[in-house]
Design a protein around this motif. Structure first.
Motif, mmCIF file in Angstrom:
data_model
loop_
_atom_site.group_PDB
_atom_site.id
_atom_site.type_symbol
_atom_site.label_atom_id
_atom_site.label_comp_id
_atom_site.label_asym_id
_atom_site.label_seq_id
_atom_site.Cartn_x
_atom_site.Cartn_y
_atom_site.Cartn_z
ATOM 1 N N SER A 49 0.847 -1.195 0.000
ATOM 2 C CA SER A 49 0.000 0.000 0.000
ATOM 3 C C SER A 49 0.884 1.249 0.000
ATOM 4 C CB SER A 49 -0.910 0.003 1.231
ATOM 5 O OG SER A 49 -0.123 0.216 2.393
ATOM 6 N N ASP A 50 0.270 2.389 -0.296
ATOM 7 C CA ASP A 50 1.023 3.643 -0.278
ATOM 8 C C ASP A 50 1.559 3.944 1.124
ATOM 9 O OD1 ASP A 50 0.679 4.043 -2.972
ATOM 10 O OD2 ASP A 50 -1.080 5.337 -2.740
ATOM 11 N N ALA A 51 0.791 3.580 2.153
ATOM 12 C CA ALA A 51 1.230 3.810 3.533
ATOM 13 C C ALA A 51 2.460 2.951 3.854
ATOM 14 C CB ALA A 51 0.101 3.508 4.503
ATOM 15 N N GLU A 52 2.457 1.693 3.405
ATOM 16 C CA GLU A 52 3.609 0.812 3.636
ATOM 17 C C GLU A 52 4.846 1.342 2.907
ATOM 18 O OE1 GLU A 52 1.697 -3.604 4.184
ATOM 19 O OE2 GLU A 52 1.620 -2.709 2.178
ATOM 20 N N ALA A 54 5.400 4.446 2.148
ATOM 21 C CA ALA A 54 5.814 5.671 2.832
ATOM 22 C C ALA A 54 6.659 5.335 4.061
ATOM 23 C CB ALA A 54 4.596 6.494 3.225
ATOM 24 N N ARG A 55 6.306 4.267 4.763
ATOM 25 C CA ARG A 55 7.106 3.848 5.920
ATOM 26 C C ARG A 55 8.527 3.454 5.509
ATOM 27 N NH1 ARG A 55 2.139 1.753 7.980
ATOM 28 N NH2 ARG A 55 2.485 -0.270 7.044
ATOM 29 N N ALA A 59 7.983 6.446 -2.613
ATOM 30 C CA ALA A 59 6.724 6.766 -3.286
ATOM 31 C C ALA A 59 6.572 5.752 -4.411
ATOM 32 C CB ALA A 59 6.761 8.181 -3.843
ATOM 33 N N ARG A 60 5.352 5.478 -4.802
ATOM 34 C CA ARG A 60 5.103 4.459 -5.817
ATOM 35 C C ARG A 60 5.872 4.738 -7.115
ATOM 36 N NH1 ARG A 60 2.152 0.429 -5.356
ATOM 37 N NH2 ARG A 60 1.036 1.287 -3.594
#
Length: 74
Positions: A49-52, A54-55, A59-60
């Motif tokens: 996911s985008d949140a994962e 970001a951690r 960025a994608r």
């Protein structure tokens, strides 16, 4: 005075000549294996996911650049 024929290719060893195709095939297989490993890494990161991402500080749109950063400048 007699003319002595010399072999201009004497400095090339037969072993090196015969090994060249096998070395090329070996190098190709190594690159193929590395590419497959990198492709799997790209797929694994794309599945996050985008949140994962970001951690991880990614960025994608930076996934491919990140995975191949040591291989080429993108």
């Amino acid at each position: 005075m007699a003319h002595i024929a010399t072999n201009t290719y004497a400095h090339i060893s037969l072993g090196k000549v015969l090994a060249k195709p096998f070395v090329a095939i070996g190098n190709f297989l190594v690159k193929l294996g590395e590419a497959n490993s990198r492709a799997k890494t790209v797929q694994r990161l794309n599945d996050m996911s985008d949140a994962e991402l970001a951690r991880l500080g990614l960025a994608r749109e930076d996934i491919v650049r990140h995975v191949f950063r040591d291989y080429m400048y993108l």
